[in-house]
Design a protein around this motif. Structure first.
Motif: not given
Lengths: 415, 45
Positions: A253-254, A257, A261, A308, A311-312, A315-317, A319, B31, B35, B38
């Motif tokens: 998972d890392q 993530l 990014r 986008l 990025a979302v 931010r929200e983690k 996956l 951006f 990003l 959080r």
């Protein structure tokens, strides 16, 4: 093999019937592919393709080569992240990424044998009659060298599987040198694949033609590589889960993530650079044409949108969002390479003179992808790709985990 | 926009590119902030 690893595969599974849906479908594809191979090499290019002097590059170049090379970029991006930039928390992703890249490049060369008129002369530009002033020569040389680098980077897995500890240790010591060589070669040929089209400003649509094509190809390949690692990792996690050990699963998972990014940043840079490319060539007015709609779809739907989403997701983690963004990015890279080398190429020719692949060309491409899939499965289910070989678990010293990591990560995973 | 000389063309396009570069820098900065906003929360859902 003594070291073969099957963490949770029951013995009964090995005795399962070979007539699974996967085997039947892939078997049929391979069967058709072999027949078409026979046709290609007995009747020539004209026997199976719609290629002509006006359109000598078809789907085998657009998909098998351009998409194949871009989507195999996960090898150099992952190994560079891990060994050059020191992001050891992505170590578990290196072996699957290297294997995907190695098979990807091997199949690019395999596909080239179908596409070039006299495949037995493929080594000529390297060994017999080099043309060092040609961009295509540089691409050929880099792909040839990088395929060898990828093979060497992949060998530790095979040598562990074969139990050749001494040779495996020799190859592991070459890891950093191979990684640096691979990054240099990839930088060169990923960009040069774009540079190939600089010679055809009158043939490629102005929206896609730019003197920055090499830069666009290189940067987009990084996004493609990162996304392919996520995409391939997701599929492997689903279908080869029983071949993964705790080390791999804990980092999985890392990795997604972190790569999400990275892909977000690369995609947004790519997006703005494409806009600067439009500004420098002043091709804005083409955006209101049919080709403009295609270009907007590619740029907004398959670059801006996945950026986008990445990025979302980061931010929200989340996956799931990251994995969908990876799918969109992979599709976007395919669309971009198709646009540059096919849809927007020879755009001024009347429709009757435009290239459209025969079903046999498409079938050969599907066959080649299927061969890659089968080879990946064959290797990943036997060699230590998603798990540590029991004999080499303590082969490398533990390293200090990064301060910002949430959990300790395996540092002795393979090479 | 009509251009009569190459100089006119490059003046226009480079001017547009400079403006776009400023927008690009601001866009990438925004951006990046979006990003990483959080980042302190490291738990995966």
């Amino acid at each position: 093999m003594s070291g073969e690893h099957a963490p949770s595969t029951p013995v009964a599974a090995d005795k399962a019937s070979l007539l699974t849906p996967f085997n039947i479908v892939t078997g049929l594809i391979v069967f058709v592919g072999l027949i078409l191979t026979l046709l290609r090499f007995t009747k020539g290019l004209a026997g199976v393709t719609n290629l002509s002097d006006n359109n000598p590059w078809g789907i085998w170049i657009s998909f098998d080569l351009l998409c194949g090379v871009a989507l195999a970029a996960g090898g150099y991006t992952t190994s560079a992240a891990c060994y050059v930039f020191g992001l050891k928390r992505y170590h578990s992703a290196v072996r699957p990424a290297i294997l995907t890249a190695f098979l990807g490049y091997a199949l690019v060369v395999f596909a080239l044998h179908y596409d070039v008129g006299r495949p037995w002369r493929l080594p000529y530009p390297i060994f017999y009659s080099p043309g060092p002033t040609s961009v295509l020569f540089e691409v050929g040389l880099c792909v040839f060298l990088y395929l060898n680098v990828l093979f060497l980077e992949w060998t530790p897995s095979a040598l562990e599987w074969l139990g050749l500890k001494k040779w495996r240790n020799v190859m592991v010591k070459m890891t950093l040198a191979l990684t640096i060589f691979g990054v240099v070669l990839s930088t060169m040929h990923q960009s040069s694949l774009g540079a190939l089209f600089l010679i055809a400003p009158s043939k490629l649509h102005p929206l896609w033609y730019s003197s920055y094509l090499p830069v666009f190809f290189f940067i987009s390949s990084i996004a493609a590589g990162l996304s392919m690692v996520i995409f391939e990792g997701t599929l492997s996690h689903r279908y080869l889960h029983d071949k993964m050990d705790e080390h791999y699963l804990s980092a999985h998972d890392q990795v997604h993530l972190g790569f999400g990014r990275g892909a977000a940043v690369v995609l947004v840079i790519y997006f703005f650079l494409k806009l600067v490319g439009l500004a420098l060539d002043n091709t804005w007015h083409y955006l209101l044409t049919g080709y403009g709609a295609m270009y907007s779809l590619e740029l907004l739907g398959f670059v801006a949108l996945p950026a986008l989403l990445y990025a979302v997701g980061v931010r929200e983690k989340n996956l799931k969002i990251i994995r969908w963004a990876a799918v969109l990015t992979v599709l976007g890279i395919v669309l971009n390479r198709f646009n540059v080398s096919w849809f927007a190429f020879n755009w001024q020719l009347p429709a009757a003179e435009r290239y459209f692949p025969s079903w046999m060309e498409v079938a050969v491409s599907i066959y080649i992808v299927t061969v890659g899939l089968l080879l990946f499965r064959f290797i990943a289910t036997r060699m230590p790709i998603f798990h540590e070989h029991p004999d080499f678990k303590e082969a490398e010293p533990e390293e200090e985990p990064h301060a910002h990591e949430t959990r300790p990560h395996p540092q002795s995973f393979g090479h | 926009m009509e251009f009569f000389t190459y100089h006119d063309f490059t003046m226009y396009t480079k001017g547009a590119a400079y403006v776009l570069m400023a927008v690009t820098l601001l866009g990438i900065l925004g951006f990046w902030l979006f990003l990483t906003e959080r980042d302190e929360d490291k738990l995966i859902k």
